[in-house]
Design a protein around this motif. Sequence first.
Motif, PDB file in Angstrom:
ATOM      1  N   MET A  75       2.650   8.299 -14.645  1.00 51.99           N
ATOM      2  CA  MET A  75       2.717   7.814 -13.174  1.00 51.99           C
ATOM      3  C   MET A  75       2.114   6.595 -13.005  1.00 51.99           C
ATOM      4  N   GLY A 111       5.331   4.514 -13.218  1.00 56.75           N
ATOM      5  CA  GLY A 111       5.603   5.041 -11.938  1.00 56.75           C
ATOM      6  C   GLY A 111       5.982   6.641 -11.713  1.00 56.75           C
ATOM      7  N   TYR A 112       5.999   7.216 -10.840  1.00 59.60           N
ATOM      8  CA  TYR A 112       6.252   8.682 -10.702  1.00 59.60           C
ATOM      9  C   TYR A 112       7.725   9.023 -10.801  1.00 59.60           C
ATOM     10  N   VAL A 169      -1.099   5.781  -4.257  1.00 56.84           N
ATOM     11  CA  VAL A 169       0.281   5.057  -3.705  1.00 56.84           C
ATOM     12  C   VAL A 169       1.357   5.638  -4.456  1.00 56.84           C
ATOM     13  N   GLU A 170       1.290   6.194  -5.724  1.00 54.26           N
ATOM     14  CA  GLU A 170       2.659   6.680  -6.211  1.00 54.26           C
ATOM     15  C   GLU A 170       2.725   8.167  -5.536  1.00 54.26           C
ATOM     16  N   VAL A 222       2.225   8.955  -2.695  1.00 57.40           N
ATOM     17  CA  VAL A 222       2.643   8.679  -1.183  1.00 57.40           C
ATOM     18  C   VAL A 222       4.166   8.346  -1.489  1.00 57.40           C
ATOM     19  N   ALA A 223       4.401   7.589  -2.216  1.00 55.53           N
ATOM     20  CA  ALA A 223       5.840   7.193  -2.416  1.00 55.53           C
ATOM     21  C   ALA A 223       6.714   8.322  -2.942  1.00 55.53           C
ATOM     22  N   GLY A 280      13.180   7.226   0.252  1.00 54.04           N
ATOM     23  CA  GLY A 280      12.132   6.649  -0.766  1.00 54.04           C
ATOM     24  C   GLY A 280      13.362   5.681  -1.892  1.00 54.04           C
ATOM     25  N   TYR A 281      12.579   4.961  -2.631  1.00 52.68           N
ATOM     26  CA  TYR A 281      13.521   4.093  -3.381  1.00 52.68           C
ATOM     27  C   TYR A 281      14.228   4.773  -4.491  1.00 52.68           C
ATOM     28  N   VAL A 297       5.437  -0.762   0.662  1.00 50.62           N
ATOM     29  CA  VAL A 297       4.928   0.339  -0.044  1.00 50.62           C
ATOM     30  C   VAL A 297       6.119   0.962  -1.327  1.00 50.62           C
ATOM     31  N   GLU A 298       7.211   0.952  -0.859  1.00 47.84           N
ATOM     32  CA  GLU A 298       8.264   1.292  -1.468  1.00 47.84           C
ATOM     33  C   GLU A 298       8.632   0.452  -2.762  1.00 47.84           C
ATOM     34  N   ALA A 318       5.813   0.336  -5.234  1.00 52.97           N
ATOM     35  CA  ALA A 318       5.980   1.716  -6.208  1.00 52.97           C
ATOM     36  C   ALA A 318       7.314   1.338  -7.333  1.00 52.97           C
ATOM     37  N   ASN A 357       7.098  -0.582 -10.007  1.00 52.85           N
ATOM     38  CA  ASN A 357       6.049  -0.223 -11.464  1.00 52.85           C
ATOM     39  C   ASN A 357       6.982   0.256 -12.490  1.00 52.85           C
ATOM     40  N   HIS A 358       8.277   0.480 -12.326  1.00 50.46           N
ATOM     41  CA  HIS A 358       9.145   0.733 -13.293  1.00 50.46           C
ATOM     42  C   HIS A 358      10.647   0.000 -13.537  1.00 50.46           C
ATOM     43  N   ALA A 409       0.674   4.964   5.739  1.00 47.97           N
ATOM     44  CA  ALA A 409       0.533   5.971   4.730  1.00 47.97           C
ATOM     45  C   ALA A 409      -0.055   7.157   5.307  1.00 47.97           C
ATOM     46  N   ALA A 462       2.606   8.685   7.497  1.00 47.55           N
ATOM     47  CA  ALA A 462       3.813   9.450   6.689  1.00 47.55           C
ATOM     48  C   ALA A 462       3.222  10.732   6.200  1.00 47.55           C
TER      49      ALA A 462
END
Lengths: 200, 200
Positions: free
Chosen positions: A26, A30-31, A103-104, A106-107, B30-31, B103-104, B107, B110-111, B166, B169
């Motif tokens: 994660m 990322g998640y 953060v991960e 929450v997303a 979410g993304y 935020v999205e 996150a 990240n990848h 956050a 949410a």
Amino acid sequence: MAEPRRRRAATVEKVSRLLDATEELMLSEGYAAVSSRSVAARIDITAPLLHYYFPTIDDLFVAVLRRRAEQMLARTRAALSSPQPLRAWWELVSDPRGTGLIVEFVAAANHRPALRTEVGLVARELRRLQMEALASILGEYGLDPEDFPPALVAAAVQGLAFAVVADRAAGHDTAHEQAAAAMARLVARLEDRRERRPAE
Amino acid sequence: MAEPRRRRAATVEKVSRLLDATEELMLSEGYAAVSSRSVAARIDITAPLLHYYFPTIDDLFVAVLRRRAEQMLARTRAALSSPQPLRAWWELVSDPRGTGLIVEFVAAANHRPALRTEVGLVARELRRLQMEALASILGEYGLDPEDFPPALVAAAVQGLAFAVVADRAAGHDTAHEQAAAAMARLVARLEDRRERRPAE
DNA sequence: GCGAAGTTAGAACGACTGTTAAAAATTAGA
DNA sequence: TCTAATTTTTAACAGTCGTTCTAACTTCGC
């Protein structure tokens, strides 16, 4: 009737290695990079075996969250009741691993209902703890609870950590370092002020 | 030699509807819920057609980010040069849609390497803008730049917005409302103080 | 050593992903 | 109206996902 035989020693260790691997994934990718196969591969087991321990991926996420949450709650409790509450607390939330994981989560909660309720639970519990502790110590720092109520201070400290972590992740900027340094100075000054006015 | 024929009118509108649909999906699910098929379905087109406009999904994400970033930059510029910079700025970052998208994107970056560099670019530009503006107005609020350097204020305001969003949410907590209200009061008080000491 | 419980691997499912190739439909400019 | 550029659809690919089933293997308690 016969009580269920207890799990083997290797099992409990494997479960914790699964949670470790999930956290690692994660944080680094990322998640969304978490899948039964990707996590299993990290500790050299197969995907079906992961599902033997965690029937669904949601179960895995929840387990990771719970373990981390307990640790965070304990550490927050310890920090807020330490000799220098504000400093200890700021150091705690400054840990990029902890804040990065939040953060991960929450997303991830955004499109995983099971995780959403669990994240909500943890967030409320953590907030309750902070508010309670802050209500009794903010005065010692010379902060007027009218201007700086616990809710604001809690959100500001947590949020500042978010911003610093997000900035660090986004690129090589020096702004976050300046911000972190300035925050550290501010905290130090507050701790100083508190020390000079013991129990009013 | 002959210049390429220009795009049809329906095209440019379709592109903007694609960006809208993507934002909507990112905010509501979410993304990770963004896929060529899911986005395309939202505006009743097929997945391959989406790829006609945006060859890869990364291209789509980047386009969404760019459009939003330009808007954010313009609004931030306007807010920071308005009669009440701090209040206007706080109102701007309090918009849950804007902060939710950030935020999205953080996150998602990240990848997704392509997104990562783009997010970094936007973040730095936005930060530069804030620091520049804050450097010249913080004094007017009676804030000592030694104690509250622009970097700290910028991170705190942005971070506070993160925390509030956050929290909102995560569940039905009242803490974020208290925090937001307290912040609004604090900003109002600062604006007040500033007004009473015109140009030092 | 035996039987039962706990643990593991292999194969496969249906659904979804990003993406491409090719052909059909539509439209702009001459 | 003809032609070429632009837009759109259909079909399909290789890959991944979560998950389940089955059968095998390992260990525990006796």
